[in-house]
Write a protein that holds these residues in place. Structure first.
Motif, PDB file in Angstrom:
ATOM      1  N   LEU A 126      -0.616   7.130   6.807  1.00  0.00           N
ATOM      2  CA  LEU A 126       0.671   6.899   7.444  1.00  0.00           C
ATOM      3  C   LEU A 126       0.963   5.402   7.482  1.00  0.00           C
ATOM      4  N   VAL A 127       2.242   5.066   7.463  1.00  0.00           N
ATOM      5  CA  VAL A 127       2.656   3.664   7.397  1.00  0.00           C
ATOM      6  C   VAL A 127       3.496   3.333   8.623  1.00  0.00           C
ATOM      7  N   ASN A 128       3.106   2.308   9.352  1.00  0.00           N
ATOM      8  CA  ASN A 128       3.919   1.778  10.441  1.00  0.00           C
ATOM      9  C   ASN A 128       4.864   0.707   9.906  1.00  0.00           C
ATOM     10  N   ASP A 129       6.111   0.732  10.374  1.00  0.00           N
ATOM     11  CA  ASP A 129       7.031  -0.345  10.050  1.00  0.00           C
ATOM     12  C   ASP A 129       7.812  -0.723  11.306  1.00  0.00           C
ATOM     13  N   ALA A 130       8.839  -1.530  11.149  1.00  0.00           N
ATOM     14  CA  ALA A 130       9.567  -2.022  12.316  1.00  0.00           C
ATOM     15  C   ALA A 130      10.402  -0.948  12.995  1.00  0.00           C
ATOM     16  N   TYR A 131      10.565   0.218  12.346  1.00  0.00           N
ATOM     17  CA  TYR A 131      11.450   1.250  12.872  1.00  0.00           C
ATOM     18  C   TYR A 131      10.713   2.492  13.358  1.00  0.00           C
ATOM     19  N   ALA A 132       9.499   2.704  12.868  1.00  0.00           N
ATOM     20  CA  ALA A 132       8.719   3.868  13.284  1.00  0.00           C
ATOM     21  C   ALA A 132       7.239   3.531  13.168  1.00  0.00           C
ATOM     22  N   THR A 133       6.452   4.041  14.101  1.00  0.00           N
ATOM     23  CA  THR A 133       5.017   3.751  14.119  1.00  0.00           C
ATOM     24  C   THR A 133       4.229   5.052  14.245  1.00  0.00           C
ATOM     25  N   PRO A 134       4.203   5.858  13.187  1.00  0.00           N
ATOM     26  CA  PRO A 134       3.496   7.142  13.264  1.00  0.00           C
ATOM     27  C   PRO A 134       1.978   7.001  13.250  1.00  0.00           C
ATOM     28  N   ARG A 135       1.471   5.836  12.794  1.00  0.00           N
ATOM     29  CA  ARG A 135       0.017   5.657  12.735  1.00  0.00           C
ATOM     30  C   ARG A 135      -0.458   5.035  14.039  1.00  0.00           C
ATOM     31  N   LEU A 136      -1.141   5.845  14.852  1.00  0.00           N
ATOM     32  CA  LEU A 136      -1.610   5.420  16.169  1.00  0.00           C
ATOM     33  C   LEU A 136      -3.089   5.764  16.310  1.00  0.00           C
ATOM     34  N   ASN A 137      -3.865   4.796  16.760  1.00  0.00           N
ATOM     35  CA  ASN A 137      -5.308   4.989  16.905  1.00  0.00           C
ATOM     36  C   ASN A 137      -5.958   5.430  15.584  1.00  0.00           C
ATOM     37  N   ALA A 138      -5.407   4.943  14.494  1.00  0.00           N
ATOM     38  CA  ALA A 138      -5.945   5.262  13.173  1.00  0.00           C
ATOM     39  C   ALA A 138      -5.879   4.007  12.327  1.00  0.00           C
ATOM     40  N   LEU A 139      -7.003   3.632  11.732  1.00  0.00           N
ATOM     41  CA  LEU A 139      -7.071   2.421  10.926  1.00  0.00           C
ATOM     42  C   LEU A 139      -6.777   2.735   9.462  1.00  0.00           C
ATOM     43  N   THR A 140      -6.063   1.867   8.799  1.00  0.00           N
ATOM     44  CA  THR A 140      -5.840   2.009   7.363  1.00  0.00           C
ATOM     45  C   THR A 140      -7.023   1.419   6.619  1.00  0.00           C
ATOM     46  N   ARG A 141      -7.660   2.247   5.826  1.00  0.00           N
ATOM     47  CA  ARG A 141      -8.782   1.812   5.002  1.00  0.00           C
ATOM     48  C   ARG A 141      -8.592   2.441   3.624  1.00  0.00           C
ATOM     49  N   LEU A 142      -8.186   1.657   2.655  1.00  0.00           N
ATOM     50  CA  LEU A 142      -7.871   2.148   1.322  1.00  0.00           C
ATOM     51  C   LEU A 142      -9.091   2.074   0.417  1.00  0.00           C
ATOM     52  N   ARG A 143      -9.267   3.099  -0.380  1.00  0.00           N
ATOM     53  CA  ARG A 143     -10.413   3.165  -1.276  1.00  0.00           C
ATOM     54  C   ARG A 143     -10.086   2.431  -2.579  1.00  0.00           C
ATOM     55  N   LYS A 144     -10.904   1.444  -2.934  1.00  0.00           N
ATOM     56  CA  LYS A 144     -10.667   0.695  -4.166  1.00  0.00           C
ATOM     57  C   LYS A 144     -10.931   1.581  -5.378  1.00  0.00           C
ATOM     58  N   GLY A 145     -10.111   1.390  -6.424  1.00  0.00           N
ATOM     59  CA  GLY A 145     -10.260   2.182  -7.640  1.00  0.00           C
ATOM     60  C   GLY A 145      -8.942   2.275  -8.373  1.00  0.00           C
ATOM     61  N   PRO A 146      -8.893   3.104  -9.410  1.00  0.00           N
ATOM     62  CA  PRO A 146      -7.656   3.232 -10.177  1.00  0.00           C
ATOM     63  C   PRO A 146      -6.537   3.857  -9.346  1.00  0.00           C
ATOM     64  N   SER A 147      -5.305   3.644  -9.794  1.00  0.00           N
ATOM     65  CA  SER A 147      -4.186   4.403  -9.244  1.00  0.00           C
ATOM     66  C   SER A 147      -4.412   5.891  -9.510  1.00  0.00           C
ATOM     67  N   HIS A 148      -3.638   6.736  -8.826  1.00  0.00           N
ATOM     68  CA  HIS A 148      -3.668   8.174  -9.064  1.00  0.00           C
ATOM     69  C   HIS A 148      -2.370   8.560  -9.767  1.00  0.00           C
ATOM     70  N   VAL A 149      -2.431   8.709 -11.078  1.00  0.00           N
ATOM     71  CA  VAL A 149      -1.248   9.126 -11.833  1.00  0.00           C
ATOM     72  C   VAL A 149      -0.946  10.586 -11.503  1.00  0.00           C
ATOM     73  N   LYS A 150       0.297  10.847 -11.111  1.00  0.00           N
ATOM     74  CA  LYS A 150       0.708  12.218 -10.796  1.00  0.00           C
ATOM     75  C   LYS A 150       1.307  12.911 -12.017  1.00  0.00           C
ATOM     76  N   ARG A 151       2.257  12.242 -12.684  1.00  0.00           N
ATOM     77  CA  ARG A 151       2.991  12.892 -13.767  1.00  0.00           C
ATOM     78  C   ARG A 151       3.633  11.820 -14.630  1.00  0.00           C
ATOM     79  N   ILE A 152       4.166  12.219 -15.759  1.00  0.00           N
ATOM     80  CA  ILE A 152       4.955  11.313 -16.588  1.00  0.00           C
ATOM     81  C   ILE A 152       6.409  11.411 -16.135  1.00  0.00           C
ATOM     82  N   GLY A 153       7.102  10.265 -16.117  1.00  0.00           N
ATOM     83  CA  GLY A 153       8.469  10.256 -15.614  1.00  0.00           C
ATOM     84  C   GLY A 153       9.519   9.997 -16.666  1.00  0.00           C
ATOM     85  N   HIS A 154       9.251   9.071 -17.606  1.00  0.00           N
ATOM     86  CA  HIS A 154      10.256   8.783 -18.628  1.00  0.00           C
ATOM     87  C   HIS A 154       9.632   8.080 -19.828  1.00  0.00           C
ATOM     88  N   CYS A 155      10.437   8.026 -20.889  1.00  0.00           N
ATOM     89  CA  CYS A 155      10.068   7.337 -22.112  1.00  0.00           C
ATOM     90  C   CYS A 155      11.262   6.500 -22.543  1.00  0.00           C
TER      91      CYS A 155
END
Length: 308
Positions: A126-155
């Motif tokens: 979840l992402v907190n910003d200046a307008y909403a703070t849904p992340r409460l009592n939860a720390l952001t810890r991102l796992r290092k590694g490649p992006s996660h490709v979901k699908r192809i979008g255009h050519c």
């Protein structure tokens, strides 16, 4: 009459070293879907059986594949084009019709593919910003590694004559112009961003961008990643692994997506993107300027090598 394609399905290349291509695409955030002889298939997280195909051979762009709504539509296309329906090799099977566009590009229209099982990844933070703070009592810890490709979008394809190519693709595949790029007058047109006509169902701002450079060539293919953090983690991962960066990170004006461009080991450009515009058929079309094509809402301007 033509049909209305639903999306882009995959891009097809050849390269002399499949192991080297697989290693790059794994760093880029794709997952192996297997090999069949001298052909490598790579997929994303969504249910598409593959997004990127590499045949062993001299480095080249071979084809772009697009998804028909049904096998019946594929039969209609084959009848109108006096073409045969062939079996689609690779994971998921299915059928395809092969056409050649006015620039000599091979275009493959497919239907009847069996979906692959989706690949689950850790739940997005979840992402907190200046307008909403849904992340409460939860720390952001991102796992290092490649992006996660979901699908192809255009050519994006460079074409010799934009109007000729536009007429060919629109008459067969029902594409809608999102933004036409003129050079100061309606008679002087550089190209257009084209999207799928799925009625009230939104489509990406562009599934195909035809750019009238006067010389046919592959420009780039773009793959959606999970979110902004995922794109930035992938940027760092590719950089740390010595991959060749081309342009980014930034946010486009036309299409609005956050972008990051990289070159594969043989110089073909692949894009990571997230948070792009979605438009239904009722949104209509616009005319935009050449300045808007290269404009960014933030981030660097494109290098002179872009698209070469």
């Amino acid at each position: 009459m033509g049909i209305k394609i639903q999306d882009i399905a995959y891009v097809r290349f050849s390269a002399p070293d499949l192991d080297q291509m697989e290693a790059f695409l794994a760093d880029f955030g794709m997952v192996s879907a297997g090999r069949a002889g001298n052909v490598l298939y790579m997929r994303g997280l969504d249910g598409d059986p593959f997004l990127h195909v590499t045949h062993q051979g001299e480095p080249a762009f071979l084809a772009a594949g697009f998804e028909a709504a049904s096998v019946e539509d594929l039969e209609t296309l084959a009848r109108e084009e006096n073409a045969t329906i062939a079996r689609l090799d690779g994971p998921g099977g299915g059928s395809l019709v092969r056409l050649t566009d006015p620039n000599g590009f091979q275009i493959e229209v497919v239907a009847g593919r069996k979906p692959a099982a989706r690949i689950e990844v850790p739940v997005r933070a979840l992402v907190n910003d200046a307008y909403a703070t849904p992340r409460l009592n939860a720390l952001t810890r991102l796992r290092k590694g490649p992006s996660h490709v979901k699908r192809i979008g255009h050519c994006v394809l460079n074409v010799k004559n934009f109007r000729e190519s536009e007429a060919w693709y629109k008459s067969r595949f029902g594409l809608i112009t999102s933004d036409e790029i003129n050079l100061g007058s309606p008679e002087k047109v550089l190209g257009a961003f084209l999207r799928c006509d799925r009625g009230s169902i939104p489509s990406d701002h562009h599934t195909l961008f035809l750019l009238g450079t006067g010389k046919p060539g592959f420009n780039h293919a773009a793959f959606e990643v999970a979110d902004f953090d995922d794109l930035m983690l992938g940027h760092d991962w590719l950089k740390q692994n010595g991959r060749r960066h081309e342009w980014g990170v930034g946010r486009h004006l036309l299409g609005s997506q956050v972008f990051d461009y990289w070159r594969d080991p043989w110089g073909h450009t692949l894009e990571h993107w997230t948070d792009g515009d979605l438009l239904n058929a009722a949104w209509g079309s616009r005319v935009s300027s050449i300045q808007e094509v290269t404009a960014t809402q933030w981030g660097p301007m494109p290098p002179s090598t872009m698209g070469s």
